[in-house]
Design an enzyme around this catalytic site. Structure first.
Site, PDB file in Angstrom:
ATOM      1  N   HIS A  78      -5.625   6.009   7.722  1.00  0.00           N
ATOM      2  CA  HIS A  78      -6.336   7.140   8.314  1.00  0.00           C
ATOM      3  C   HIS A  78      -6.936   8.045   7.239  1.00  0.00           C
ATOM      4  CE1 HIS A  78      -3.159   9.925   7.086  1.00  0.00           C
ATOM      5  NE2 HIS A  78      -2.305   8.982   7.446  1.00  0.00           N
ATOM      6  N   GLU A  81       3.835   5.797  11.593  1.00  0.00           N
ATOM      7  CA  GLU A  81       4.393   6.023  10.264  1.00  0.00           C
ATOM      8  C   GLU A  81       5.904   6.193  10.344  1.00  0.00           C
ATOM      9  OE1 GLU A  81       4.732   5.469   7.276  1.00  0.00           O
ATOM     10  OE2 GLU A  81       3.134   6.631   6.318  1.00  0.00           O
TER      11      GLU A  81
END
Length: 388
Positions: free
Chosen positions: A193, A269
């Site tokens: 990202h 994550e």
């Protein structure tokens, strides 16, 4: 009924930039080139140029025989999948061009096939001739074209190379067995990202923290990545971590290439527990023993958080699901540092400590291919060329 093959291509030197298309109509029975067409179209994107090449090729075929069956071959996965009805067309520049192409022949008379770029040389050379002519302020003229001759010359040279390479294969050694044809791999293009406010400060930012959005810099990085993927035209599906920063990055790419975003929870994550929002130095100062244990073993977890071993287990499960679903396809996975490093580590068969020996920049691109026999190949790591 006559049968035609239409090969079409388009290109843009800048995307968007000076653009042109080329298309060729071929007699499917004899292989004879029946019609060539090419045109410089001014400033446009690759995808617009490719669609215009398709339209021109279909119109040329229709002029020859409106009752013919037509098999379109292009190296643009985007155009082939959209015209075949398997992908949605969302981009406003593509919709009218796709509709125009669909009106030329009844759908029952046209089929589509994706081919590698090296098999689309004739149309590619026509498109480049058109762009070269436009650069000179001229129009492309069919009588001046050498595209067919150039394409045949290259194909002939490649055939010579293959023939030379086959000499050794005519007498294989005793006990030799040809490898199985594993088909096209499932290729995961791994996009980290874009930046958040925490990224430049190098703070722990996992799935147990504040779930920050992209910063202005991060949004710009996402748009640059989106432009690069749109230019390549190879992505067939977009899958994202559920966290905001990944979804925002994924949506930027998906909007540019006309795809939906699928959420995969296994790509989230690591949960860094009590360390969320802290820098490495702050953790070292406050919890040195816990940090040393975490650095020494993949089974150790931050207080209240998740171990790398646990992350590897869920990432592996997600990988298996996605490989099975997207066999033979190229999929963009928008995710985070730990899942990307884990996929690379597992593909290489590297030890857990290798996680600390890889650098992954914000909005960087990596890639891993997964084959039918269970083997994997790392093809790219931490590429940031699209951000420059």
């Amino acid at each position: 009924m006559r049968e035609f093959i239409v090969e079409a291509d388009g290109g843009s030197r800048g995307n968007p930039g000076p653009a042109g298309y080329g298309s060729v109509v071929i007699d499917a029975t004899t292989g004879e080139t029946l019609r060539e067409t090419a045109e410089y179209i001014g400033v446009a994107t690759n995808n617009v140029a490719e669609y215009k090449g398709l339209v021109a090729g279909l119109k040329a075929a229709h002029d020859l025989d409106p009752a013919a069956s037509v098999h379109v071959r292009m190296d643009s996965k985007l155009v082939v999948e959209q015209m075949s009805g398997r992908w949605k067309i969302k981009h406003p520049d593509m919709k009218p061009l796709a509709a125009e192409a669909a009106r030329i022949y009844p759908a029952s008379q046209v089929t589509y096939e994706w081919i590698p770029r090296e098999k689309n040389k004739h149309a590619d050379r026509l498109a480049n001739e058109a762009m070269d002519a436009g650069k000179r302020g001229e129009r492309w003229v069919a009588s001046d074209s050498t595209a067919e001759l150039d394409a045949r010359a290259v194909s002939g040279a490649e055939a010579d190379v293959r023939a030379a390479g086959n000499v050794a294969e005519q007498a294989p050694p005793v006990g030799w067995a040809a490898p199985a044809d594993l088909g096209a791999p499932a290729t995961f293009v791994l996009l980290r990202h874009g930046e958040t406010a925490l990224t430049p400060q190098k703070r722990f930012s996992g799935s147990g923290g504040t779930d920050p959005s992209l910063s202005d810099v991060g949004r710009e990085q996402a748009e640059r990545a989106a432009a690069a993927f749109a230019a390549r035209g190879t992505i067939q599906a977009v899958v994202s971590s559920p966290l905001k920063r990944c979804q925002e990055t994924a949506r930027a790419v998906a909007a540019r290439i006309g795809l939906d975003v699928r959420i995969e929870d296994g790509l989230r994550e690591t949960d860094f527990g009590a360390w969320e929002g802290l820098t490495f130095g702050e953790v070292r100062e406050r919890q040195p023993q816990e940090l040393n244990a975490w650095l020494a073993s993949p089974d150790a977890a931050p207080p209240g958080g998740e171990s790398f071993a646990a992350v590897a287990e869920r990432v592996s499960a997600a990988r298996e699901r996605l490989v099975a679903e997207y066999a033979g396809r190229t999929v963009l996975l928008v995710t985070h540092v730990t899942p990307i490093k884990t996929l690379v580590r597992l593909a290489l068969g590297a030890p857990p400590e290798s996680l600390f020996r890889m650098e992954l920049s914000a909005a960087s691109v990596s890639a891993v291919a997964y084959y039918g026999d269970g083997n994997a190949s790392v093809r790219l790591l931490n590429d940031t060329s699209h951000l420059r």
